[in-house]
Write an enzyme that holds these catalytic residues in place. Structure first.
Site, PDB file in Angstrom:
ATOM      1  CG  HIS B 236      -2.796  58.476-135.383  1.00  0.00           C
ATOM      2  ND1 HIS B 236      -2.958  58.387-136.739  1.00  0.00           N
ATOM      3  CD2 HIS B 236      -4.043  58.454-134.851  1.00  0.00           C
ATOM      4  CE1 HIS B 236      -4.258  58.322-137.010  1.00  0.00           C
ATOM      5  NE2 HIS B 236      -4.934  58.363-135.879  1.00  0.00           N
ATOM      6  CG  ASP B 309      -5.068  57.341-131.188  1.00  0.00           C
ATOM      7  OD1 ASP B 309      -6.236  57.668-130.882  1.00  0.00           O
ATOM      8  OD2 ASP B 309      -4.796  56.611-132.161  1.00  0.00           O
TER       9      ASP B 309
END
Lengths: 313, 430
Positions: B236, B309
């Site tokens: 991320h 995520d």
């Protein structure tokens, strides 16, 4: 009055218009008249219920709201987090809904987390007044500061103010920056670089690394309380050095305008951010601020709780 | 079982295919691509899916999912998480190890794989922990984790703060040819921060997390990747500075890869002004400058993959003050719509590039034999309508959790059907 009051809540200065700020300040003028009478009780908010919901310690703000409500004949209930269901782990949502079930008209909330009053306002029908949320806003403090300055100077537009100290953690600084700028004042800040949040320049604030140039030609100096816990966080080495670099003392004051006004939201650390001779000196408005806080809070309770005209009773 | 997907525009970036073709699935594998109805002597299919006017592509691959099982079955399970994946067009998902117990030994890996076989709707690839208990102190039994089926290692949620441990992890992992995934964040700098440090945090008085907190760890780790020659993967990525470092590392020929989440390209820290706790995540939503850098990096290929995520949380973990709220949002069921609406509509990526970032690109960097429609490959296929408009309604989600900041958003591009291992695991009604 040019406009009427339309908001359910008072959550911050940032959302207020100039007209709304003026309405609050003008209403507070009539409230101050009531506060100067021998017998201060008026029936304006009779039958209204105000709950002070305080998650953080407070003397002046809580007392100020309590007295303001009582002078207007409202029933005022104080809840402090340390003696409530909060210690049993009740969430803000559940506390809010529980209080709502008791039909208060206004809930005054102070909370250590930014945005807590906004969450509460979305949950309950009662009006919510933000009495300080984390480092975000303290709108009633900024309003009473504006009121105090206007009372002294007759106007706000064109004045220059320097706010000095821990800007990073100060809700008073944020609300005053928003409020002063809206009212046409110029705002400077000064403090240790570790306590000046970045991007303040983008808000139109002038940033000074040292106190001397910041206070040189301003109309108002507003000192902020410095907290010892910030030393542990590594933001300054010692209170001693802090005081040496950023404390407002008579010596530093010599470089300021002769008629400069000194303000402090309290509680003050005598001898740390402000020398006793300055705090007690002729240009100090510290106690006027406290007194005017009553008028501002009466005005807000009146506007939010929709009472009858206060001055006619 | 024979399934025929008929008349769709087949986009398979792995094979550079973009053509109107039928796709025939037989016994869980891609059997043929081409005009099947007319194929001589072919037995009739058991099921026909009409894909005319639609896009047929490999099933999506998500490198970053929190399935929460074992330990937090109240927020998500392998059964519900894989159904959320199917609904979002994902047929292969990598399950992060921060469960309870942590996936730092082969018995947890085996449990996850066993559950996935019995109850999962899509393929689950476990990611093992780098260190025992994700404490950042001692290496986990990485050899056994890989032996049991882990495809990568990560202490996700907890960065490996000790450079020496990180160096040894990279070296050790290289024996097994797996990437070391870093949640790049200097925890000392992050401290009690709960949003991006910028103009918005200054105005809101919320403790900020500076962009440098991410970039400092990425910079350090890239030096370690150079030292060890190992595969380093940044989870991320969210800041312009980290992206810059990754771009330079790639140019130098280092084995460095990264992923980005849909929320880090779709929304900025301005969303936090609502104090909605569904705008709170780690890393935090960044300012416009960083979002623009993310988009540029998707366009030039610096960012290899889009990963969600997906981080389920209960309502009570989110219905609290901003500072106290849990980090993270669910993402599986909105990823494709956000990719279409934000990236393709704004011409950051072409449709084919978006599909590549969701299929063959993530599969390649984690060495998964997925993300392709090659004949003989596992029959993981997703059918999408790239222009269909829909309104996100979290109440309809297959995930157990509802923590999405995109609830109520109107998106363009919807997943119509998902086939995993030759089985139809999701089909949109109507």
């Amino acid at each position: 009055m040019a406009i009427g009051w339309k908001r359910k809540d008072l959550l911050g200065i940032q959302d207020l218009s100039v007209d709304e700020i003026n309405l609050i300040l003008d209403t507070a003028v009539s409230m101050k008249e009531i506060a100067s009478r021998d017998i201060k009780k008026v029936p304006t908010l009779r039958g209204k219920t105000i709950i002070n919901l305080f998650y953080e310690p407070s003397t002046r703000t809580r007392t100020s709201f309590e007295i303001a409500g009582k002078w207007m004949s409202a029933d005022v209930i104080n809840i402090s987090a340390s003696s409530s269901s909060v210690v049993k782990g009740e969430s803000l949502k559940d506390t809010g809904l529980t209080l709502q079930a008791m039909h208060p008209d206004v809930v005054v909330i102070r909370h250590e987390a930014a945005g807590a009053p906004h969450i509460l306002a979305g949950l309950i029908k009662a009006s919510v007044i933000n009495a300080g949320d984390g480092a975000h806003e303290h709108p009633t403090q900024a309003l009473l500061d504006l009121f105090t300055i206007r009372e002294r100077r007759g106007t706000l537009a064109g004045l220059k103010a320097a706010i000095v100290g821990d800007i990073l953690h100060s809700r008073v600084a944020r609300s005053n920056i928003f409020g002063m700028q809206k009212m046409g004042m110029q705002v400077r800040v000064s403090g240790p670089a570790t306590m000046l949040p970045r991007y303040l320049e983008q808000l139109g604030v002038e940033v000074f690394g040292r106190i001397e140039p910041a206070i040189a030609d301003v109309d108002i100096i507003m000192m902020l309380r410095v907290q010892l816990e910030r030393q542990a966080a590594g933001l300054f080495p010692t209170l001693r050095e802090y005081s040496k670099l950023f404390g407002l003392n008579l010596d530093r004051l010599k470089a300021a305008k002769r008629d400069v006004l000194i303000m402090h939201p309290g509680p003050i650390n005598r001898g740390v951010e402000i020398a006793p001779e300055v705090a007690d000196g002729p240009y100090s408005l510290i106690l006027n601020q406290v007194e005017n806080g009553l008028a501002i809070r009466m005005a807000l309770l009146y506007l939010l709780a929709g009472g009858q005209a206060a001055t006619n009773n | 079982m024979r399934i025929l997907i008929e008349g769709g525009r087949v986009i398979d970036p792995a094979n550079n295919v973009d053509d109107v073709l039928d796709v025939l699935i037989e016994d869980g594998r891609i059997a043929a691509l081409g005009a099947q109805r007319t194929a001589r002597g072919a037995p009739p299919p058991d099921r026909v899916l009409d894909a005319r006017g639609k896009i047929v592509c490999p099933g999506f691959v998500d490198l970053h999912v929190h399935l929460r099982e074992p330990g937090r079955e109240d927020v998500e399970t392998i059964a519900t998480g894989t159904r959320a994946a199917a609904r979002g067009g994902f047929t292969s998902i990598c399950a992060m190890p921060n469960t309870s117990p942590v996936n730092d030994n082969q018995s947890v890996t085996e449990f996850v794989l066993d559950r996935a076989r019995k109850e999962g709707a899509v393929n689950v690839f476990p990611v093992g922990a780098i260190t025992k208990g994700q404490k950042g102190e001692e290496l986990a039994e990485i050899g056994e984790l890989v032996g049991a089926g882990c495809v990568a290692i990560s202490d996700d949620g907890m960065p490996v703060m000790n450079a020496e441990i990180m160096r040894r992890a990279l070296e050790y992992a290289s024996m097994f040819g797996i990437p070391v995934i870093q949640h790049a964040e200097d925890m000392h700098m992050t401290g009690k921060g709960s949003m991006h440090e910028g103009l918005v945090s200054t105005e809101l008085g919320i403790r900020g997390i500076p962009a440098a907190s991410e970039a400092i760890i990425v910079a350090r780790d890239i030096l370690l990747a150079e030292l060890t020659g190992s595969h380093y993967h940044v989870a991320h990525v969210s800041t312009a500075e980290a992206i810059h470092l990754i771009r330079e590392a790639k140019a130098k020929g280092l084995h460095v890869t990264c992923e980005v989440t849909p929320h880090h390209f779709a929304i900025t820290d301005e969303a936090v002004r609502s104090f909605s706790t569904n705008t709170k995540m780690s890393p935090p939503l960044r300012s416009t400058r960083h979002v623009e850098a993310v988009k540029a990096a998707l366009k030039d290929g610096t960012i290899d993959a889009i990963a969600t995520d997906h981080a389920p949380h209960t309502i009570q973990e989110k219905e609290v003050e901003f500072d106290y709220a849990a980090n993270g949002i669910i993402g599986l069921e909105t990823a494709f719509g956000l990719g279409m609406t934000v990236l393709v509509e704004e011409e950051v990526l072409t449709l084919n590039e978006l599909i590549a970032r969701l299929t063959c690109d993530p599969a390649r960097i984690f060495n998964l034999s997925k993300g392709t429609l090659s004949v003989g490959a596992d029959a993981d296929v997703t059918i999408v309508d790239p222009t269909r408009e829909w309104v996100v309604d979290v109440r309809k989600f297959a995930s157990k959790s509802r923590n999405s900041p995109f609830d109520g958003w109107k998106l363009r591009g919807e997943v119509l059907a998902t086939i995993a291992g030759g089985k139809v695991v999701w089909q949109l009604e109507g």
